[in-house]
Write a protein that holds these residues in place. Structure first.
Motif, PDB file in Angstrom:
ATOM      1  N   CYS A   1       0.842  -1.207   0.000  1.00 47.60           N
ATOM      2  CA  CYS A   1       0.000   0.000   0.000  1.00 47.60           C
ATOM      3  C   CYS A   1       0.865   1.239   0.000  1.00 47.60           C
ATOM      4  N   GLY A   2       0.422   2.256  -0.762  1.00 45.47           N
ATOM      5  CA  GLY A   2       1.156   3.529  -0.806  1.00 45.47           C
ATOM      6  C   GLY A   2       0.409   4.678  -0.173  1.00 45.47           C
TER       7      GLY A   2
ATOM      8  N   ILE B   1      -2.261   5.406   6.416  1.00 40.29           N
ATOM      9  CA  ILE B   1      -2.488   4.144   7.107  1.00 40.29           C
ATOM     10  C   ILE B   1      -1.716   4.107   8.420  1.00 40.29           C
ATOM     11  N   ALA B   2      -2.299   3.384   9.373  1.00 46.54           N
ATOM     12  CA  ALA B   2      -1.656   3.222  10.677  1.00 46.54           C
ATOM     13  C   ALA B   2      -2.124   1.914  11.286  1.00 46.54           C
ATOM     14  N   GLU B   3      -1.303   1.359  12.153  1.00 41.55           N
ATOM     15  CA  GLU B   3      -1.663   0.117  12.823  1.00 41.55           C
ATOM     16  C   GLU B   3      -2.905   0.322  13.690  1.00 41.55           C
TER      17      GLU B   3
ATOM     18  N   CYS C   1      -8.729   0.094   0.021  1.00 42.29           N
ATOM     19  CA  CYS C   1      -9.479   0.960  -0.918  1.00 42.29           C
ATOM     20  C   CYS C   1      -9.664   2.382  -0.393  1.00 42.29           C
ATOM     21  N   SER C   2      -9.609   3.303  -1.328  1.00 41.15           N
ATOM     22  CA  SER C   2      -9.970   4.707  -1.057  1.00 41.15           C
ATOM     23  C   SER C   2     -11.458   4.889  -1.362  1.00 41.15           C
ATOM     24  N   PRO C   3     -12.073   5.995  -0.899  1.00 38.89           N
ATOM     25  CA  PRO C   3     -13.489   6.237  -1.210  1.00 38.89           C
ATOM     26  C   PRO C   3     -13.776   6.256  -2.710  1.00 38.89           C
ATOM     27  N   ARG C   4     -12.838   6.781  -3.526  1.00 38.99           N
ATOM     28  CA  ARG C   4     -13.099   6.851  -4.966  1.00 38.99           C
ATOM     29  C   ARG C   4     -13.207   5.455  -5.564  1.00 38.99           C
TER      30      ARG C   4
ATOM     31  N   GLY D   1      -6.176   9.031   0.283  1.00 38.76           N
ATOM     32  CA  GLY D   1      -5.755   7.976   1.197  1.00 38.76           C
ATOM     33  C   GLY D   1      -6.838   6.922   1.268  1.00 38.76           C
ATOM     34  N   ILE D   2      -6.574   5.866   2.032  1.00 33.99           N
ATOM     35  CA  ILE D   2      -7.581   4.816   2.154  1.00 33.99           C
ATOM     36  C   ILE D   2      -8.703   5.288   3.059  1.00 33.99           C
ATOM     37  N   MET D   3      -9.853   4.640   2.934  1.00 29.73           N
ATOM     38  CA  MET D   3     -11.013   4.967   3.755  1.00 29.73           C
ATOM     39  C   MET D   3     -10.829   4.337   5.139  1.00 29.73           C
TER      40      MET D   3
END
Length: 789
Positions: A79-80, A84-86, A126-129, A139-141
């Motif tokens: 993932c790029g 993101i975080a634990e 996944c991102s919202p788009r 960023g991711i949702m």
């Protein structure tokens, strides 16, 4: 202004049936529904998962290895995304899942195992788009921490809905919210609504001090604030995120999402400050000081001036009032104490600031429409309740309410008999009351009703006719009976002033004049240039620019400017204008409007052409008692000896003359220019269309020309009056020309006239005319020391 409205959300406040039937009825009686769109998940095979470990990618600095679990199995995903975080709960698209391609609009993407920089990736975060939940791809949702793992995303995220694209007219800001539309739908459909307002428990003791000072109550009629302590900044619940995304808004965190959610539900903008970022725990609503700057939430620095209203602390601005908050005072992940702001601002001030800074937002768009101060308190109460529910906060003190002029409900006396008079239909009294109550009115009385206007309609329901309009639309324009009007139509007499105005314009057009249209507003500069003072002019409080600062009291300055602008394009031309001028009456009274007729003739023999045009006009208007008289005083507008006063009987109606050389030089006009200025109100008052028949003379006339040398100070008008009074057989005296130059000594001039003799009873003999001509010469020699040539 269009709004995307969730039909499911709307149904929480009002009982609704099929969306198609609602759209038809609502469009016919209230606001137009432009489009209906069914919303369903645009993905499949996406589940909820938790990030349990994050490691750097061995071969790419920008990429990370995220170990995720669905509660049963773990897998690694490359993932790029920067956010993101634990410990986060995220949407995981497993192998075989279908999502939207973020790089190709409308295209689907099937997820497969892939090797990215020599590391195998099992799925995608996944991102919202990519889920079809907006355009955010930064960023991711992030899902709430209490979201169950391993569940299909469509089962935990309420996505099944219908969106209505509703076009809301600008005079109805009360309908630019879910609750406003629900209230309107209840009235239109005749169904009950559930618009109860939450009333959270507010403590009387203050644990976190905050002071609010409103220095500009005209620009900020109401400002409310409350401190909420012990909040936790985290993602919003899924239902709240889904509501925002359905309206095209991006979920940020629970605190910011509360303000955006309530903007949609109540149509009232809110803002949230980080309490510890407010210097001195002091909020001041004031005008910005010239040169002050603020970095707004869009990361742009704005330079402010004294025309901008700001929210400030003890150090400086922390928000541009009604437009956008400042970055420095915004909430962040570590925020523990917040301040909710709910305010009402002057719409003109907000619009000017937004346009000046080129900074527009949902808040500024709503404030520009004109919101009511009573709308702040319900929205603030709901904000407090949500902060306690989804941010784990506690209220740190009572609500601060700076309300300059508390609201007094508007009352209207309404005679129900006017319904028949205006609409041509009869409505039962019970139905009238029911419709008014549904609209929010308080109703008392029977035949004549005492109505109290609901605060949310205070801006557009002002008089009884507005109430009739409301009843008409709820009754339904399509249900009005189709009947032709009965009775005799009354013919109204045409406005005589307008008729003579049209007639006058046609006369001048026929004489080759070009009509001018100037602005009714003028500058101080052009008035001063023409020799007129601004002291008697009506000043405009909000002029568009300096060239339109005063209402004109005369048409002459603009007429002369038009002469100057056109003189180099034409050798000779004639122009006129028929328009109103404006005169002061009283300090608070509207100015008096008076019609004036002005014209200018440029070219050879300009004065004689201008005078001839007026003579034709007067004859066409049936004015037979007009005379031109030589004044016995000077006027800075006119050349000495080159102007006449115009009288209708004994009433002064205007002037005609050659423009003074100094005035021509001020405007840059070359050569002689003849100008006339008449009081057109007097002309129309005495003008008559009745024509008096005069038979063609039975006997012929005899004409004689005469030239004489006289002093420069003597006018041709004086000579004309003398000759006309010598004998009744003199029926007309026409001035021909003036000559000065070779053969004429200094201080003298030569004038030529044509004298017409006629008798209505017989044919004149030459000897009779010779005798009268001899008398003319003798009188001119005696009275004017004239030398006949």
């Amino acid at each position: 202004m269009n709004r995307l409205v969730s039909y499911n959300w709307l149904k929480e406040f009002v009982s609704l049936g099929s969306v198609e039937q609602f759209a038809k009825q609502f469009s016919a009686k209230s606001q137009t529904v432009d489009r209906i769109e069914k919303i369903k998940p645009q993905f499949s095979g996406v589940i909820t998962a938790k990030i349990i470990k994050i490691e750097p990618h061995p071969n790419a600095d920008r990429l990370k290895l995220a170990t995720v679990t669905d509660g049963k199995h773990e897998q690694t995903v490359v993932c790029g995304a920067p956010n993101i975080a634990e410990g986060q709960i995220v949407p995981l698209a497993k192998e075989g899942a279908v999502v939207l391609d973020s790089h190709a609009a409308g295209q689907e993407l099937v997820i497969k195992k892939a090797t990215i920089r020599d590391v195998e990736s099992n799925g995608m975060l996944c991102s919202p788009r990519e889920l079809g939940l907006g355009q955010n791809h930064e960023g991711i949702m992030i899902l709430p921490t209490d979201t169950p793992l391993g569940k299909k995303l469509e089962t935990v995220l309420p996505l099944q809905d219908t969106l209505l694209d509703i076009e809301i007219t600008s005079n109805r800001p009360d309908a630019m919210s879910i609750r406003g539309l629900a209230r309107e739908a209840g009235a239109v459909l005749g169904v009950k609504t559930n618009l109860k307002i939450v009333k959270p428990l507010i403590p009387k003791r203050t644990t976190k001090p905050l002071t609010v000072t409103v220095e500009e109550p005209q620009l900020c009629p109401r400002y409310q604030a409350v401190v909420i302590d012990h909040v936790t900044v985290k993602p919003s619940p899924l239902w709240l995120q889904a509501r925002l995304m359905s309206a095209g808004m991006k979920p940020i965190n629970n605190l910011v999402d509360i303000t955006n959610y309530l903007l949609l539900e109540y149509g009232q903008p809110l803002h949230v400050f980080d309490y510890d970022s407010i210097k001195g725990q002091k909020i001041v609503i004031r005008k910005a000081m010239s040169g002050e700057k603020l970095v707004a939430l869009d990361d742009v620095e704005y330079k402010l001036d004294s025309s901008n209203l700001v929210i400030a602390d003890s150090k400086g601005p922390i928000a541009i009032a009604g437009v956008m908050g400042g970055k420095e005072s915004a909430t962040y992940a570590a925020t523990r104490t917040i301040v909710f702001e709910v305010a009402n601002f002057d719409p003109v001030s907000i619009r000017k600031t937004a346009r000046q800074l080129n900074l527009h937002s949902e808040s500024s768009n709503l404030f520009e429409k004109g919101l009511h101060p009573e709308g702040t308190h319900p929205a603030l109460q709901q904000a407090i309740a949500l902060a306690l529910e989804i941010a784990d906060g506690t209220v740190a003190g009572p609500v601060i309410d700076a309300y300059a002029r508390p609201y007094k409900p508007k009352r209207i006396t309404f005679n129900t008999a006017d319904i028949q008079r205006y609409l041509g239909i009869t409505l039962p009294l019970g139905d009238v009351k029911k419709m008014l109550v549904a609209l929010g009115f308080t109703v008392a009385g029977s035949q004549t009703l005492a109505l109290t206007v609901p605060w949310w309609r205070d801006h557009d329901i002002v008089i009884a006719e507005d109430v009739i309009e409301e009843l008409a639309r709820l009754y339904g324009y399509d249900t009005f009976p189709s009947l032709l009007p009965a009775g005799q139509l009354v013919a109204h007499a045409p406005d005589p002033h307008l008729q003579w105005e049209i007639h006058t314009k046609r006369v001048f057009e026929g004489l080759g004049f070009t009509e001018l249209y100037h602005y009714s507003m003028v500058s101080a500069a052009i008035l001063t240039k023409a020799g007129f003072s601004t002291k008697k002019s009506v000043a405009i409080h909000n002029p568009l620019n300096d060239d339109m600062r005063y209402l004109r009291t005369t048409l002459l300055p603009q007429l002369l400017q038009s002469v100057a602008d056109n003189q180099h394009a034409f050798d000779a031309f004639s122009i006129f204008e028929l328009s109103n001028v404006y005169h002061q009456q009283g300090t608070h009274d509207l100015p008096d409007e008076a019609p004036r007729l002005v014209g200018a003739v440029v070219g050879p023999d300009a004065f004689r052409h201008a005078k001839g045009a007026l003579e034709i006009l007067f004859r066409k208007c049936g004015l037979t008692s007009v005379t031109f008289k030589v004044p016995d005083f000077k006027n800075p507008l006119w050349q000495d000896g080159g102007w006449l006063n115009v009288y209708l009987g004994s009433t002064f109606i205007g002037e005609l003359g050659l423009v003074h050389e100094k005035l021509r030089m001020a405007f840059g006009i070359d050569g002689d220019t003849a100008v006339f200025d008449l009081d057109f109100a007097i002309v129309t008052q005495h003008a008559q269309q009745i024509k008096v028949y005069q038979p063609i003379p039975e006997f012929p006339s005899i004409q004689r020309d005469i030239s004489m040398i006289i002093d420069q100070q003597i006018t041709w008008q004086q000579i004309t009056e003398i000759i006309q009074g010598i004998d009744p057989l003199v029926t007309d005296v026409t001035y021909l020309d003036t000559y000065t130059g070779e053969g004429i000594e200094s201080g003298k001039k030569s004038l030529s006239f044509r004298i017409v003799f006629r008798s209505l009873e017989r044919t004149l003999q030459s000897s009779e005319v010779d005798a009268i001509m001899k008398m003319v010469i003798e009188v001119l020699q005696k009275k004017l020391d004239a030398v006949v040539r």
